[in-house]
Design an enzyme around this catalytic site. Sequence first.
Site, PDB file in Angstrom:
ATOM      1  N   HIS A  61      27.349 107.503 -36.455  1.00  0.00           N
ATOM      2  CA  HIS A  61      27.268 107.730 -37.904  1.00  0.00           C
ATOM      3  C   HIS A  61      27.476 109.218 -38.176  1.00  0.00           C
ATOM      4  O   HIS A  61      27.169 110.071 -37.329  1.00  0.00           O
ATOM      5  CB  HIS A  61      25.915 107.292 -38.435  1.00  0.00           C
ATOM      6  CG  HIS A  61      25.665 105.828 -38.337  1.00  0.00           C
ATOM      7  ND1 HIS A  61      24.622 105.208 -38.981  1.00  0.00           N
ATOM      8  CD2 HIS A  61      26.311 104.842 -37.664  1.00  0.00           C
ATOM      9  CE1 HIS A  61      24.634 103.912 -38.715  1.00  0.00           C
ATOM     10  NE2 HIS A  61      25.658 103.671 -37.916  1.00  0.00           N
ATOM     11  N   GLU A  63      25.901 111.403 -40.021  1.00  0.00           N
ATOM     12  CA  GLU A  63      24.708 112.244 -39.952  1.00  0.00           C
ATOM     13  C   GLU A  63      24.236 112.437 -38.512  1.00  0.00           C
ATOM     14  O   GLU A  63      23.840 113.542 -38.126  1.00  0.00           O
ATOM     15  CB  GLU A  63      23.569 111.639 -40.791  1.00  0.00           C
ATOM     16  CG  GLU A  63      23.910 111.455 -42.250  1.00  0.00           C
ATOM     17  CD  GLU A  63      24.534 110.095 -42.562  1.00  0.00           C
ATOM     18  OE1 GLU A  63      24.559 109.726 -43.745  1.00  0.00           O
ATOM     19  OE2 GLU A  63      24.991 109.387 -41.633  1.00  0.00           O
ATOM     20  N   CYS A  92      20.729 106.138 -43.128  1.00  0.00           N
ATOM     21  CA  CYS A  92      20.014 104.957 -42.639  1.00  0.00           C
ATOM     22  C   CYS A  92      18.788 105.423 -41.858  1.00  0.00           C
ATOM     23  O   CYS A  92      18.571 106.623 -41.667  1.00  0.00           O
ATOM     24  CB  CYS A  92      20.938 104.105 -41.756  1.00  0.00           C
ATOM     25  SG  CYS A  92      21.340 104.879 -40.159  1.00  0.00           S
ATOM     26  N   CYS A  95      19.737 107.660 -38.864  1.00  0.00           N
ATOM     27  CA  CYS A  95      20.210 108.984 -39.254  1.00  0.00           C
ATOM     28  C   CYS A  95      19.088 109.818 -39.865  1.00  0.00           C
ATOM     29  O   CYS A  95      19.025 111.029 -39.646  1.00  0.00           O
ATOM     30  CB  CYS A  95      21.382 108.853 -40.220  1.00  0.00           C
ATOM     31  SG  CYS A  95      22.851 108.140 -39.431  1.00  0.00           S
TER      32      CYS A  95
END
Length: 164
Positions: A61, A63, A92, A95
């Site tokens: 992801h 992040e 999420c 992250c």
Amino acid sequence: MVPMSALTAIDENLLRQAIELSASAVRHGNHPFGALLADSAGNVLLTAENTVNTDRDVTGHAETNLVRAASRSGLLDNDAARLTLFTSCEPCAMCSAAAYWGGIGRVVFAMAETTLYEVTGAHPENPTLALPSRTVFAAGQRNTVVEGPFLEDVAAVPHAGFWR
């Protein structure tokens, strides 16, 4: 919904850059998510895109990629609490936890996780958790400022047609 602070011109510019990174991620064959790390003066220190598909890494992801790179580069070694993570979508749980463990003091996001779920539905490549980032950060011992959602309509553009 938690009341939001006003978005400064500098913060809006940085958030728009994170959204552009999400569009770039799509152009590179990945999911539409982007993030950047900035100092308190608004200087961009590092950027990252989602790389789930190209790196064949479900944890790729934007992040998480950003926090990993910031950690490796030493950006998180001294007073990471002064840094802000700007992201195209609410982080999420994974992250959020990465930002928390990195000691990042502030997170500003565009599209809320609830809005993302409305966009993606039950798409198998985005099994959205009903766990807001504020809840994840509130469970920690550090204070992390969370601001958003902002610019949701703009952040939705890179997602248009993607999750079919």
